[in-house]
Design a protein around this motif. Structure first.
Motif, PDB file in Angstrom:
ATOM      1  N   SER A   8       0.826  -1.215   0.000  1.00 28.10           N
ATOM      2  CA  SER A   8       0.000   0.000   0.000  1.00 28.10           C
ATOM      3  C   SER A   8       0.860   1.265   0.000  1.00 28.10           C
ATOM      4  N   THR A   9       2.031   1.195   0.614  1.00 28.98           N
ATOM      5  CA  THR A   9       2.927   2.357   0.668  1.00 28.98           C
ATOM      6  C   THR A   9       3.501   2.718  -0.705  1.00 28.98           C
ATOM      7  N   ALA A  10       3.342   1.826  -1.688  1.00 25.57           N
ATOM      8  CA  ALA A  10       3.877   2.075  -3.034  1.00 25.57           C
ATOM      9  C   ALA A  10       2.786   2.478  -4.027  1.00 25.57           C
ATOM     10  N   ILE A  11       1.620   2.826  -3.509  1.00 15.76           N
ATOM     11  CA  ILE A  11       0.496   3.250  -4.355  1.00 15.76           C
ATOM     12  C   ILE A  11       0.226   4.723  -4.081  1.00 15.76           C
ATOM     13  N   GLY A  77       9.122  -6.110  -6.797  1.00 15.29           N
ATOM     14  CA  GLY A  77       7.888  -5.425  -6.447  1.00 15.29           C
ATOM     15  C   GLY A  77       7.495  -4.360  -7.448  1.00 15.29           C
ATOM     16  N   LEU A  78       6.347  -3.767  -7.183  1.00 15.81           N
ATOM     17  CA  LEU A  78       5.747  -2.762  -8.055  1.00 15.81           C
ATOM     18  C   LEU A  78       5.391  -1.510  -7.274  1.00 15.81           C
ATOM     19  N   SER A  79       5.292  -0.407  -8.011  1.00 14.81           N
ATOM     20  CA  SER A  79       4.652   0.798  -7.497  1.00 14.81           C
ATOM     21  C   SER A  79       3.582   1.204  -8.503  1.00 14.81           C
ATOM     22  N   TRP A  80       2.604   1.943  -8.040  1.00 12.89           N
ATOM     23  CA  TRP A  80       1.478   2.395  -8.872  1.00 12.89           C
ATOM     24  C   TRP A  80       1.320   3.885  -8.647  1.00 12.89           C
ATOM     25  N   VAL A  81       1.471   4.692  -9.711  1.00  9.85           N
ATOM     26  CA  VAL A  81       1.373   6.139  -9.587  1.00  9.85           C
ATOM     27  C   VAL A  81       0.451   6.678 -10.671  1.00  9.85           C
ATOM     28  N   SER A  82      -0.687   7.217 -10.235  1.00 10.75           N
ATOM     29  CA  SER A  82      -1.526   7.952 -11.181  1.00 10.75           C
ATOM     30  C   SER A  82      -1.129   9.424 -11.072  1.00 10.75           C
ATOM     31  N   LEU A  83      -1.013  10.060 -12.218  1.00 10.90           N
ATOM     32  CA  LEU A  83      -0.557  11.448 -12.256  1.00 10.90           C
ATOM     33  C   LEU A  83      -1.737  12.415 -12.198  1.00 10.90           C
ATOM     34  N   ALA A  84      -1.524  13.553 -11.558  1.00 10.32           N
ATOM     35  CA  ALA A  84      -2.558  14.584 -11.478  1.00 10.32           C
ATOM     36  C   ALA A  84      -2.891  15.108 -12.870  1.00 10.32           C
ATOM     37  N   GLU A  85      -1.875  15.261 -13.697  1.00 12.44           N
ATOM     38  CA  GLU A  85      -2.025  15.708 -15.090  1.00 12.44           C
ATOM     39  C   GLU A  85      -1.117  14.857 -15.959  1.00 12.44           C
ATOM     40  N   PRO A  86      -1.577  14.461 -17.142  1.00 11.33           N
ATOM     41  CA  PRO A  86      -0.723  13.654 -18.026  1.00 11.33           C
ATOM     42  C   PRO A  86       0.535  14.419 -18.449  1.00 11.33           C
ATOM     43  N   ASP A  95       1.573   8.725 -25.998  1.00  8.80           N
ATOM     44  CA  ASP A  95       1.533   9.914 -25.145  1.00  8.80           C
ATOM     45  C   ASP A  95       0.148  10.539 -25.202  1.00  8.80           C
ATOM     46  N   PRO A  96      -0.213  11.323 -24.205  1.00  9.67           N
ATOM     47  CA  PRO A  96       0.483  11.566 -22.943  1.00  9.67           C
ATOM     48  C   PRO A  96       0.207  10.446 -21.935  1.00  9.67           C
ATOM     49  N   VAL A  97       1.057  10.382 -20.921  1.00  9.49           N
ATOM     50  CA  VAL A  97       0.990   9.333 -19.901  1.00  9.49           C
ATOM     51  C   VAL A  97       0.346   9.885 -18.631  1.00  9.49           C
ATOM     52  N   ASP A  98      -0.609   9.126 -18.090  1.00  8.62           N
ATOM     53  CA  ASP A  98      -1.227   9.508 -16.822  1.00  8.62           C
ATOM     54  C   ASP A  98      -1.077   8.430 -15.754  1.00  8.62           C
ATOM     55  N   LEU A  99      -0.470   7.299 -16.126  1.00 11.68           N
ATOM     56  CA  LEU A  99      -0.299   6.194 -15.191  1.00 11.68           C
ATOM     57  C   LEU A  99       1.099   5.613 -15.359  1.00 11.68           C
ATOM     58  N   VAL A 100       1.854   5.567 -14.258  1.00  7.49           N
ATOM     59  CA  VAL A 100       3.204   5.024 -14.279  1.00  7.49           C
ATOM     60  C   VAL A 100       3.295   3.913 -13.236  1.00  7.49           C
ATOM     61  N   VAL A 101       3.640   2.732 -13.692  1.00 10.30           N
ATOM     62  CA  VAL A 101       3.887   1.614 -12.796  1.00 10.30           C
ATOM     63  C   VAL A 101       5.391   1.394 -12.759  1.00 10.30           C
ATOM     64  N   SER A 134      -9.906   4.524 -10.132  1.00  9.85           N
ATOM     65  CA  SER A 134      -9.891   4.165  -8.717  1.00  9.85           C
ATOM     66  C   SER A 134      -8.943   5.034  -7.898  1.00  9.85           C
ATOM     67  N   ASN A 135      -9.370   5.306  -6.666  1.00 10.41           N
ATOM     68  CA  ASN A 135      -8.500   5.923  -5.666  1.00 10.41           C
ATOM     69  C   ASN A 135      -8.413   5.024  -4.446  1.00 10.41           C
ATOM     70  N   ASP A 136      -8.628   3.737  -4.658  1.00 10.74           N
ATOM     71  CA  ASP A 136      -8.660   2.758  -3.577  1.00 10.74           C
ATOM     72  C   ASP A 136      -7.482   1.798  -3.723  1.00 10.74           C
ATOM     73  N   PRO A 137      -6.477   1.904  -2.828  1.00 13.13           N
ATOM     74  CA  PRO A 137      -5.313   1.025  -2.936  1.00 13.13           C
ATOM     75  C   PRO A 137      -5.666  -0.460  -2.948  1.00 13.13           C
ATOM     76  N   GLU A 138      -6.653  -0.860  -2.171  1.00 12.02           N
ATOM     77  CA  GLU A 138      -7.006  -2.282  -2.142  1.00 12.02           C
ATOM     78  C   GLU A 138      -7.618  -2.744  -3.454  1.00 12.02           C
ATOM     79  N   GLN A 139      -8.360  -1.879  -4.125  1.00  8.41           N
ATOM     80  CA  GLN A 139      -8.912  -2.226  -5.429  1.00  8.41           C
ATOM     81  C   GLN A 139      -7.780  -2.386  -6.454  1.00  8.41           C
TER      82      GLN A 139
END
Length: 146
Positions: A8-11, A77-86, A95-101, A134-139
């Motif tokens: 969860s700390t990597a989301i 392991g993985l991290s999951w980062v959704s960006l505020a703006e692409p 392009d543009p990118v809005d999600l970086v794993v 989603s804004n739910d780490p468990e999802q």
């Protein structure tokens, strides 16, 4: 894949990034926060794109930030980062990118196993759309790890 692959700390959600380097930095910071990799691994992910171009932008709006397995990886392991703006990575088609794993792996086999699992999940447009919304780490964890 085990649940500790994506702690969860990597989301992170709605992360501000001014450019592709900041986007990769955010994914790397999340890997560090999850005790998956070191700051030096983040530097290696950025250097890989500097050297090889935006090959990590593997689908529309989606980047898989990674570097070679090395001593800078503490565990796979993985991290999951959704960006505020692409942001633009320089990919003509995705392009543009809005999600970086972020992906860090201890060895080549684990790297391929995780990439294959991710590809299977993210190839489904409905699943990807749900994850993006989603804004739910468990999802996020449930969808990626099964």
């Amino acid at each position: 894949m085990s649940a500790d692959l994506l702690p969860s700390t990597a989301i992170r959600f709605a992360v501000p990034a001014v450019d592709w380097r900041a986007a990769i930095q955010a994914a790397g910071d999340a890997l560090v926060a999850g005790d998956i990799a070191t700051d030096a691994y983040t530097d290696a992910m950025i250097k890989a794109v500097e050297d090889l171009g935006p090959y990590i932008v593997i689908a529309p709006g989606f980047a898989l930030a990674h570097a070679r397995p090395s001593e800078q990886v503490r565990r796979t392991g993985l991290s999951w980062v959704s960006l505020a703006e692409p942001v633009e990575f320089g990919s003509e088609t995705n392009d543009p990118v809005d999600l970086v794993v972020g992906l860090a792996a201890l060895d080549h086999d684990e790297h391929l196993q995780v990439m294959a699992k991710l590809a299977g999940v993210l190839a489904n447009p409905d699943t990807l759309a749900r994850l993006r919304a989603s804004n739910d780490p468990e999802q996020i964890r449930s969808a990626l790890l099964g």
